[in-house]
Write a protein that holds these residues in place. Structure first.
Motif, PDB file in Angstrom:
ATOM      1  N   THR A  19      39.031  30.904  33.203  1.00 25.00           N
ATOM      2  CA  THR A  19      37.964  31.851  33.499  1.00 25.00           C
ATOM      3  C   THR A  19      37.056  32.041  32.297  1.00 25.00           C
ATOM      4  OG1 THR A  19      39.367  33.023  35.092  1.00 25.00           O
ATOM      5  CG2 THR A  19      37.472  34.208  34.209  1.00 25.00           C
ATOM      6  N   LEU A  20      37.669  32.214  31.116  1.00 22.31           N
ATOM      7  CA  LEU A  20      36.866  32.430  29.905  1.00 22.31           C
ATOM      8  C   LEU A  20      36.055  31.194  29.545  1.00 22.31           C
ATOM      9  CD1 LEU A  20      39.408  34.433  27.701  1.00 22.31           C
ATOM     10  CD2 LEU A  20      37.434  35.311  28.967  1.00 22.31           C
ATOM     11  N   VAL A  21      36.657  30.015  29.715  1.00 18.34           N
ATOM     12  CA  VAL A  21      35.921  28.779  29.425  1.00 18.34           C
ATOM     13  C   VAL A  21      34.732  28.643  30.373  1.00 18.34           C
ATOM     14  CG1 VAL A  21      36.041  26.264  29.518  1.00 18.34           C
ATOM     15  CG2 VAL A  21      37.847  27.540  28.378  1.00 18.34           C
ATOM     16  N   ALA A  22      34.968  28.871  31.671  1.00 14.28           N
ATOM     17  CA  ALA A  22      33.885  28.745  32.654  1.00 14.28           C
ATOM     18  C   ALA A  22      32.769  29.745  32.371  1.00 14.28           C
ATOM     19  CB  ALA A  22      34.438  28.936  34.062  1.00 14.28           C
ATOM     20  N   ALA A  23      33.141  30.988  32.079  1.00 14.87           N
ATOM     21  CA  ALA A  23      32.124  32.007  31.816  1.00 14.87           C
ATOM     22  C   ALA A  23      31.331  31.677  30.554  1.00 14.87           C
ATOM     23  CB  ALA A  23      32.787  33.376  31.690  1.00 14.87           C
ATOM     24  N   MET A 237      30.114  37.085  37.622  1.00 16.77           N
ATOM     25  CA  MET A 237      30.917  37.001  38.840  1.00 16.77           C
ATOM     26  C   MET A 237      32.265  36.339  38.575  1.00 16.77           C
ATOM     27  SD  MET A 237      27.836  35.913  41.455  1.00 16.77           S
ATOM     28  CE  MET A 237      28.947  35.455  42.786  1.00 16.77           C
ATOM     29  N   THR A 238      32.294  35.371  37.668  1.00 13.46           N
ATOM     30  CA  THR A 238      33.562  34.710  37.330  1.00 13.46           C
ATOM     31  C   THR A 238      34.534  35.700  36.701  1.00 13.46           C
ATOM     32  OG1 THR A 238      32.421  32.599  36.992  1.00 13.46           O
ATOM     33  CG2 THR A 238      34.595  32.848  35.986  1.00 13.46           C
ATOM     34  N   LEU A 239      34.029  36.514  35.756  1.00 14.65           N
ATOM     35  CA  LEU A 239      34.890  37.509  35.112  1.00 14.65           C
ATOM     36  C   LEU A 239      35.302  38.588  36.110  1.00 14.65           C
ATOM     37  CD1 LEU A 239      32.977  37.900  31.730  1.00 14.65           C
ATOM     38  CD2 LEU A 239      35.103  36.644  32.135  1.00 14.65           C
ATOM     39  N   PHE A 240      34.361  38.993  36.958  1.00 18.06           N
ATOM     40  CA  PHE A 240      34.692  39.991  37.978  1.00 18.06           C
ATOM     41  C   PHE A 240      35.745  39.441  38.930  1.00 18.06           C
ATOM     42  CE2 PHE A 240      34.096  41.692  42.250  1.00 18.06           C
ATOM     43  CZ  PHE A 240      34.225  43.059  42.020  1.00 18.06           C
ATOM     44  N   TRP A 244      39.272  41.114  39.847  1.00 21.13           N
ATOM     45  CA  TRP A 244      39.585  41.476  41.230  1.00 21.13           C
ATOM     46  C   TRP A 244      40.887  40.837  41.680  1.00 21.13           C
ATOM     47  CZ3 TRP A 244      39.965  38.415  45.667  1.00 21.13           C
ATOM     48  CH2 TRP A 244      40.017  39.117  46.885  1.00 21.13           C
ATOM     49  N   ALA A 245      41.092  39.547  41.324  1.00 21.75           N
ATOM     50  CA  ALA A 245      42.330  38.864  41.706  1.00 21.75           C
ATOM     51  C   ALA A 245      43.539  39.492  41.021  1.00 21.75           C
ATOM     52  CB  ALA A 245      42.238  37.380  41.346  1.00 21.75           C
ATOM     53  N   ALA A 246      43.379  39.893  39.749  1.00 24.47           N
ATOM     54  CA  ALA A 246      44.491  40.522  39.028  1.00 24.47           C
ATOM     55  C   ALA A 246      44.827  41.872  39.652  1.00 24.47           C
ATOM     56  CB  ALA A 246      44.128  40.688  37.559  1.00 24.47           C
TER      57      ALA A 246
END
Length: 273
Positions: A19-23, A237-240, A244-246
């Protein structure tokens, strides 16, 4: 907070890393588009400023060529592109260049580029305008009006050399090409040439009405700004999505954690027969 201990498991740590890499990548892409937006905005501002400014002498915007015949001078500085300049010389119709497959107002035709030879023996290429093809198709050579003889004063905009130069051919005494690549065209000419060409604004004597002025289009800088917003929204949205999943996983774990029931501690119930 105990329900969030699953975030320290290898699976969720891996998800966090991705997630962090993508963001981060999306933020960098947004920053890159922001740089392009700023660069294109500066170009548009120079175009607008050039339209308002009084013309300056050619040598105030372009360095004179210092090589021999067949060479081109240095390219203009970035802040000199689209500057309005004036210069006086004599056209050389024997080395006129027809630039084919050029579109103006959705019509395909030719741009006519003619060297203007200056008093010191150097020359600057002048794009005198667009002209339609002769009857017979978009590639039919146009009927050209006579080139002015004698001394000509030109007012035009500095246009940097085009990239992606194709072949330059000489047919029936005229040069033909698809791109106005100054260094490539200079090799075909018997004098040193300035490192950019001029888009004609005004000419004395007046330009022939058969020519249509080549329009100067602004860059689509707002498209780049839209990409900036898009990439940064994707990063958010990626971080959100990770949060949300967590949160959903934590609530699921909390709702499926039944306490053991001590049957021995339950009061006995009597049944009557």
């Amino acid at each position: 907070m105990a329900v969030y201990r699953f975030l320290l498991t290898p699976r969720w740590l891996g998800i966090l890393a991705l997630t962090l890499v993508a963001a981060t990548v999306m933020v960098f892409l947004g920053n890159w588009q922001l740089d392009r937006y700023r660069g294109r905005t500066e170009i548009n501002e120079r175009i607008d400023a050039g339209a308002r400014m009084a013309p300056t002498p050619l040598r105030d915007a372009l360095s004179a060529p210092t090589g021999g015949a067949g060479t081109a001078g240095p390219a203009p500085a970035e802040d000199k592109v689209w500057t309005r300049v004036t210069v006086t010389g004599r056209y050389d119709p024997s080395n006129m260049v027809l630039v084919r497959s050029r579109t103006v107002d959705s019509r395909v035709g030719f741009e006519v580029v003619t060297p203007l030879v200056l008093g010191d023996g150097t020359a600057v290429l002048v794009d005198r305008g667009w002209i339609p093809p002769a009857p017979g198709g978009a590639t039919a050579r146009p009927d050209l009006p006579a080139t002015p003889s004698g001394e000509v004063t030109v007012v035009g905009r500095v246009h940097e050399s085009e990239s992606g130069a194709g072949a330059v051919e000489r047919r029936d005494g005229r040069l033909e090409t698809r791109r106005i690549a100054v260094p490539r065209l200079a090799r075909e000419l018997p004098y040193p040439v300035y490192g950019a060409y001029l888009l004609l604004d005004e000419q004395t004597p007046a330009a022939d009405p058969a020519f249509t002025a080549v329009p100067i289009g602004h860059t689509n800088n707002w498209q780049n700004f839209g990409y900036v917003v898009q990439w940064w929204l994707f990063a958010g949205m990626t971080l959100f999505g990770y949060g949300w999943a967590a949160r959903r996983e934590a609530r699921r774990a909390a709702g499926h954690d039944p306490r053991p029931v001590d049957r021995a501690a339950e009061p006995a119930t009597s049944t009557s027969v």
